[in-house]
Design a protein around this motif. Structure first.
Motif, short mmCIF file in Angstrom:
data_model
loop_
_atom_site.label_atom_id
_atom_site.label_comp_id
_atom_site.label_asym_id
_atom_site.label_seq_id
_atom_site.Cartn_x
_atom_site.Cartn_y
_atom_site.Cartn_z
N THR A 43 0.80 -1.34 -0.07
CA THR A 43 0.04 -0.09 0.11
C THR A 43 0.85 1.27 0.02
O THR A 43 0.58 2.21 -0.67
N GLU A 44 1.90 1.43 0.86
CA GLU A 44 2.80 2.45 0.70
C GLU A 44 4.08 2.28 -0.08
O GLU A 44 4.48 1.29 -0.15
N ASP A 45 4.52 3.35 -0.22
CA ASP A 45 5.85 3.43 -1.07
C ASP A 45 6.80 3.44 -0.41
O ASP A 45 7.34 4.47 0.16
N LYS A 46 7.27 2.23 0.12
CA LYS A 46 8.56 1.97 0.83
C LYS A 46 9.17 0.68 0.53
O LYS A 46 8.59 -0.24 -0.09
N GLU A 47 10.53 0.58 0.62
CA GLU A 47 11.24 -0.53 0.47
C GLU A 47 10.86 -1.50 1.58
O GLU A 47 10.42 -1.40 2.56
N ILE A 48 10.82 -2.85 0.72
CA ILE A 48 10.37 -4.13 1.73
C ILE A 48 11.00 -5.40 1.05
O ILE A 48 11.49 -5.47 0.20
N GLU A 49 11.22 -6.34 2.13
CA GLU A 49 11.95 -7.41 1.73
C GLU A 49 10.81 -8.36 1.60
O GLU A 49 9.79 -8.60 2.54
N VAL A 50 10.83 -9.28 0.66
CA VAL A 50 9.78 -10.35 0.06
C VAL A 50 10.60 -11.65 -0.10
O VAL A 50 11.52 -11.69 -0.88
N GLU A 51 9.97 -12.62 0.46
CA GLU A 51 10.42 -13.93 0.11
C GLU A 51 9.33 -14.93 -0.64
O GLU A 51 8.24 -15.18 -0.05
N PHE A 52 9.59 -14.97 -2.04
CA PHE A 52 8.66 -15.54 -2.80
C PHE A 52 8.76 -17.08 -2.54
O PHE A 52 9.89 -17.48 -2.91
N MET A 53 7.44 -17.66 -2.84
CA MET A 53 7.62 -19.23 -2.59
C MET A 53 6.90 -19.98 -3.16
O MET A 53 5.82 -19.39 -3.71
N TYR A 54 6.73 -21.31 -3.30
CA TYR A 54 5.71 -21.90 -4.31
C TYR A 54 5.77 -23.53 -3.64
O TYR A 54 6.87 -23.89 -3.05
N SER A 55 4.58 -23.82 -3.88
CA SER A 55 4.35 -25.71 -3.45
C SER A 55 3.90 -26.27 -4.77
O SER A 55 3.30 -25.67 -5.51
N VAL A 56 3.96 -27.82 -4.87
CA VAL A 56 3.68 -28.36 -5.90
C VAL A 56 2.91 -29.75 -5.40
O VAL A 56 3.56 -30.45 -4.43
N LYS A 57 1.84 -30.00 -5.71
CA LYS A 57 1.26 -31.22 -5.40
C LYS A 57 0.75 -31.83 -6.75
O LYS A 57 0.32 -31.48 -7.71
N TRP A 58 0.82 -33.23 -6.79
CA TRP A 58 0.47 -33.88 -8.02
C TRP A 58 -0.63 -34.99 -7.66
O TRP A 58 -0.45 -35.61 -6.42
N LYS A 59 -1.58 -35.07 -8.44
CA LYS A 59 -2.65 -35.97 -8.34
C LYS A 59 -2.82 -36.62 -9.63
O LYS A 59 -2.91 -36.06 -10.70
N GLU A 60 -3.22 -38.08 -9.58
CA GLU A 60 -3.38 -38.91 -10.66
C GLU A 60 -4.89 -38.58 -11.00
O GLU A 60 -5.83 -38.40 -10.25
#
Length: 261
Positions: free
Chosen positions: A187-204
């Motif tokens: 929302t605000e214009d300020k520097e921020i640290e971000v940790e981008f992540m992802y998860s993966v699930k497989w289904k038959e």
């Protein structure tokens, strides 16, 4: 003066360029994989959901970059569809599940935060391709400020969940959903640290490979006009007509000179 062989050569070159008869290769040409095989995934584009004619390259927004950016050769249909396929920063090997895998840790500058906030405010979606299957998702959400309902807060999603369905050695379907609780406030214009992540699930699944694309022709999850960029089509048609007329003029002049002889 141009000879007939020269004209024919130029005609063939022009047709190759205009119609793009070379096939785009995905890296998984037969679409068959063994466990742990790399499956090609490409980031395509982003844009406001309610204005599908406005699209930008995926990396026009300051997302995590892959170690090596590779551009996929595009067929004519992809070009007319406005596709801009570049290697995505995610690794989704066949049959390999992941839980909260880190894509990158990134310090967003004020300018980066402003870009993401503008995209979230406009309800931006992203589009990617996995084993030539398209899938979509949103990059963030807007909520009312709890302390002041007249104000809005802008949140960027930072954790993406991939659910992939397979049938034997084929990928059949992929969906991507963001974790609504894993967000960062932009929302605000300020520097921020971000940790981008992802998860993966497989289904038959028992859906056969031959019919895996049927859901996309029947899907109502996106406006149908997202699939067509009329400006690109009209522009290409005009180019074809002009080039055809130009080549026909040259060919007629050559043939006329032959008849005179």
């Amino acid at each position: 003066m141009l000879t007939k062989p020269t004209v024919i050569r130029w005609l063939l070159v022009a047709l190759l360029v205009v119609y793009g008869i070379e096939e785009a290769e995905s890296g998984g040409s037969d679409h068959k994989y063994k466990p742990n095989d790399e499956v090609p995934i490409y980031a395509n584009k982003v844009g406001p959901f309610h204005n599908p004619s406005e699209t930008y390259r995926f990396f026009d927004l300051p997302f995590c970059l892959p170690a090596h950016i590779k551009e996929k050769p595009e067929a004519l249909g992809e070009i007319l569809g406005g596709d801009r396929l570049l290697s995505a920063p995610y690794k989704l090997p066949f049959m390999v599940e992941k839980d909260s895998e880190i894509v990158c840790r990134k310090r967003l500058t004020k300018k980066d935060v402003s870009k993401f906030r503008s995209a979230v405010a406009k309800d931006y979606y992203f589009q990617m391709y996995y084993d030539d299957l398209p899938f979509w998702g949103f990059i963030g959400k807007v909520e009312k400020d709890k302390t002041d309902p007249s104000e809005e807060k802008y949140y960027l999603f930072k954790h993406l969940h991939f659910e992939i369905r397979y049938n034997k050695d084929h990928v059949i379907e992929i969906n991507a959903k963001a974790d609504p609780s894993a967000v960062v406030d932009v929302t605000e214009d300020k520097e921020i640290e971000v940790e981008f992540m992802y998860s993966v699930k497989w289904k038959e699944t028992d859906v056969p490979f031959e019919t895996r694309l049927e859901k996309y022709s029947q899907s109502l999850s996106q406006p149908h006009h997202l699939e067509i960029h009329w400006f690109s089509i009209i522009n290409s048609c005009v180019t074809v007509l002009l080039l055809t007329g130009f080549l026909a003029t040259i060919l007629m002049r050559v043939l006329k000179n032959d008849f005179v002889k």
